[in-house]
Design a protein around this motif. Structure first.
Motif, PDB file in Angstrom:
ATOM      1  N   LEU A 166      51.338  44.274  26.140  1.00  0.00           N
ATOM      2  CA  LEU A 166      50.159  44.126  25.286  1.00  0.00           C
ATOM      3  C   LEU A 166      48.899  43.821  26.089  1.00  0.00           C
ATOM      4  N   GLN A 167      49.050  43.012  27.131  1.00  0.00           N
ATOM      5  CA  GLN A 167      47.897  42.645  27.963  1.00  0.00           C
ATOM      6  C   GLN A 167      47.647  43.647  29.097  1.00  0.00           C
ATOM      7  N   TYR A 168      48.556  44.605  29.278  1.00  0.00           N
ATOM      8  CA  TYR A 168      48.492  45.524  30.425  1.00  0.00           C
ATOM      9  C   TYR A 168      47.161  46.267  30.560  1.00  0.00           C
ATOM     10  N   PRO A 169      46.609  46.862  29.480  1.00  0.00           N
ATOM     11  CA  PRO A 169      45.339  47.587  29.634  1.00  0.00           C
ATOM     12  C   PRO A 169      44.199  46.712  30.149  1.00  0.00           C
ATOM     13  N   VAL A 170      44.239  45.433  29.809  1.00  0.00           N
ATOM     14  CA  VAL A 170      43.186  44.516  30.262  1.00  0.00           C
ATOM     15  C   VAL A 170      43.474  44.038  31.689  1.00  0.00           C
ATOM     16  N   LEU A 171      44.744  43.695  31.954  1.00  0.00           N
ATOM     17  CA  LEU A 171      45.115  43.170  33.272  1.00  0.00           C
ATOM     18  C   LEU A 171      44.954  44.225  34.368  1.00  0.00           C
ATOM     19  N   MET A 172      45.395  45.466  34.091  1.00  0.00           N
ATOM     20  CA  MET A 172      45.281  46.539  35.084  1.00  0.00           C
ATOM     21  C   MET A 172      44.154  47.485  34.664  1.00  0.00           C
ATOM     22  N   SER A 173      42.936  46.998  34.768  1.00  0.00           N
ATOM     23  CA  SER A 173      41.765  47.789  34.390  1.00  0.00           C
ATOM     24  C   SER A 173      41.454  48.822  35.467  1.00  0.00           C
ATOM     25  N   ARG A 174      40.617  49.792  35.136  1.00  0.00           N
ATOM     26  CA  ARG A 174      40.242  50.829  36.094  1.00  0.00           C
ATOM     27  C   ARG A 174      39.533  50.216  37.309  1.00  0.00           C
ATOM     28  N   LYS A 175      38.718  49.199  37.044  1.00  0.00           N
ATOM     29  CA  LYS A 175      37.998  48.527  38.128  1.00  0.00           C
ATOM     30  C   LYS A 175      38.973  47.876  39.106  1.00  0.00           C
ATOM     31  N   LEU A 176      40.020  47.227  38.573  1.00  0.00           N
ATOM     32  CA  LEU A 176      41.016  46.596  39.434  1.00  0.00           C
ATOM     33  C   LEU A 176      41.809  47.640  40.214  1.00  0.00           C
ATOM     34  N   CYS A 177      42.129  48.763  39.585  1.00  0.00           N
ATOM     35  CA  CYS A 177      42.833  49.851  40.273  1.00  0.00           C
ATOM     36  C   CYS A 177      42.047  50.329  41.493  1.00  0.00           C
ATOM     37  N   LEU A 178      40.762  50.587  41.271  1.00  0.00           N
ATOM     38  CA  LEU A 178      39.896  51.047  42.368  1.00  0.00           C
ATOM     39  C   LEU A 178      39.790  49.996  43.459  1.00  0.00           C
ATOM     40  N   LEU A 179      39.694  48.729  43.054  1.00  0.00           N
ATOM     41  CA  LEU A 179      39.575  47.631  44.019  1.00  0.00           C
ATOM     42  C   LEU A 179      40.836  47.508  44.865  1.00  0.00           C
ATOM     43  N   LEU A 180      42.007  47.565  44.229  1.00  0.00           N
ATOM     44  CA  LEU A 180      43.276  47.426  44.958  1.00  0.00           C
ATOM     45  C   LEU A 180      43.489  48.573  45.940  1.00  0.00           C
ATOM     46  N   VAL A 181      43.280  49.801  45.469  1.00  0.00           N
ATOM     47  CA  VAL A 181      43.489  50.975  46.330  1.00  0.00           C
ATOM     48  C   VAL A 181      42.450  51.012  47.447  1.00  0.00           C
ATOM     49  N   GLY A 182      41.183  50.735  47.101  1.00  0.00           N
ATOM     50  CA  GLY A 182      40.128  50.721  48.124  1.00  0.00           C
ATOM     51  C   GLY A 182      40.390  49.677  49.192  1.00  0.00           C
TER      52      GLY A 182
END
Length: 312
Positions: free
Chosen positions: A130-146
């Motif tokens: 339920l919290q997944y879309p908020v916890l793994m946001s697009r911004k966090l994805c870009l930050l982690l991969v970058g």
């Protein structure tokens, strides 16, 4: 010229399988075919993930980055290796060796971190749906991969600069099929302790720590899955993780074999062949594993293909 005068080496000779020309002629078509499959398979994963809107999710964003890494990793050494299989001149320039070493270290290091990020993503998706879309946001994805790409590149550049500044005193024959940093360090005639210390620190950061995070994530995932009441729900949860687990086992299995096996005094050609095949096979199998184990990828690929045919 200052670098060449100080090291006494302007180019390196990649020994590889030069003592076994028949083996080189056998490996050339085999490795060529696997390289082609690697390029086509991983490019297809990236294309499908970009073109199909349903795959615009964190999981497939990370998978696309994994495919790009595999393309970069194999392309850093395989074209030259294939050329050397058919040539008697098996040399690489000093600068070319440094670039190849940096690309290999950087892509390998990034993959270690990316596999841990993907495990964390699966943990959030299954344990906190339920919290997944908020916890793994697009911004966090870009930050982690970058962060993974930049950290690995900076680490690799540092290791390569330290290694290539060592004096080589005319030693130029690398007993490997590519400019692998440990093989290059064996040629140095100076103190390699600083370089080895950096490599050890990097290995601790990028091998045990990501692997521990992966194991912890999947332990928590397993506990959560076993609590799911329906068998259909458990099967769906297992299917979303099985492909990633297979890639993790394959990747870390290759590393453990190549770098942690007992070193014999005499190098056996069978070990070298296995190392080459593992380095080529692992990136080739990643898209195969994900496409076979994932219905969404197969359906998206069919949709993209049908769309391309209908537009003609």
């Amino acid at each position: 010229m200052e670098t060449l005068n100080r090291t006494g080496v302007s180019e390196f000779y990649l020994k590889g399988f030069s003592a076994y020309p028949a083996l080189e002629h056998l490996l050339f078509p085999l490795c060529s075919a696997m390289y082609l499959v690697t390029l086509l398979g991983n490019t297809a994963i990236v294309a499908v993930s970009v073109l199909d809107v349903r795959l615009h999710t964190p999981m497939y964003f990370f998978l696309s980055n994994l495919s790009i890494l595999d393309i970069c990793y194999t392309s850093s050494f395989e074209p030259l290796m294939l050329a050397h299989f058919l040539s008697t001149r098996k040399t690489i320039s000093f600068t070319g060796c440094a670039v190849q070493m940096c690309l290999g270290l950087s892509t390998g290091s990034t993959e270690c971190l990316l596999l841990a990020i993907m495990a964390y993503d699966r943990y959030l998706a299954i344990c906190w749906p339920l919290q997944y879309p908020v916890l793994m946001s697009r911004k966090l994805c870009l930050l982690l991969v970058g962060a993974a790409w930049v950290f690995s590149l900076l680490k690799s550049v540092t290791e390569v600069v330290i290694a290539m500044k060592l004096p080589f005193c005319g030693h130029y024959m690398i007993t490997h099929f590519s400019c692998e940093i440990l093989a290059v360090l064996k040629l140095a005639c100076g103190d390699t302790s600083v370089s080895e210390a950096f490599l050890l620190a990097g290995s601790i950061l990028l091998l045990p720590m990501p692997l521990a995070l992966i194991c912890l994530s999947y332990t928590l995932i397993l506990v959560t899955i076993l609590r799911v009441p329906s068998s259909a729900g458990r099967r769906k949860a297992f299917s979303t993780c099985s492909a990633h687990l297979a890639v993790v086992v394959l990747f870390y299995g290759a590393i453990i074999y190549m770098y942690m096996k007992p070193k014999s005094k005499e190098a056996h050609v069978s070990d070298e062949v296995f190392t080459v095949l593992y380095a080529v096979v692992t990136p080739m199998l990643n898209p195969v594993i994900y496409s076979l184990r994932n219905k969404e990828v197969k359906e998206a690929a069919k949709k993209v293909l049908s769309r391309s045919w209908s537009s003609r």
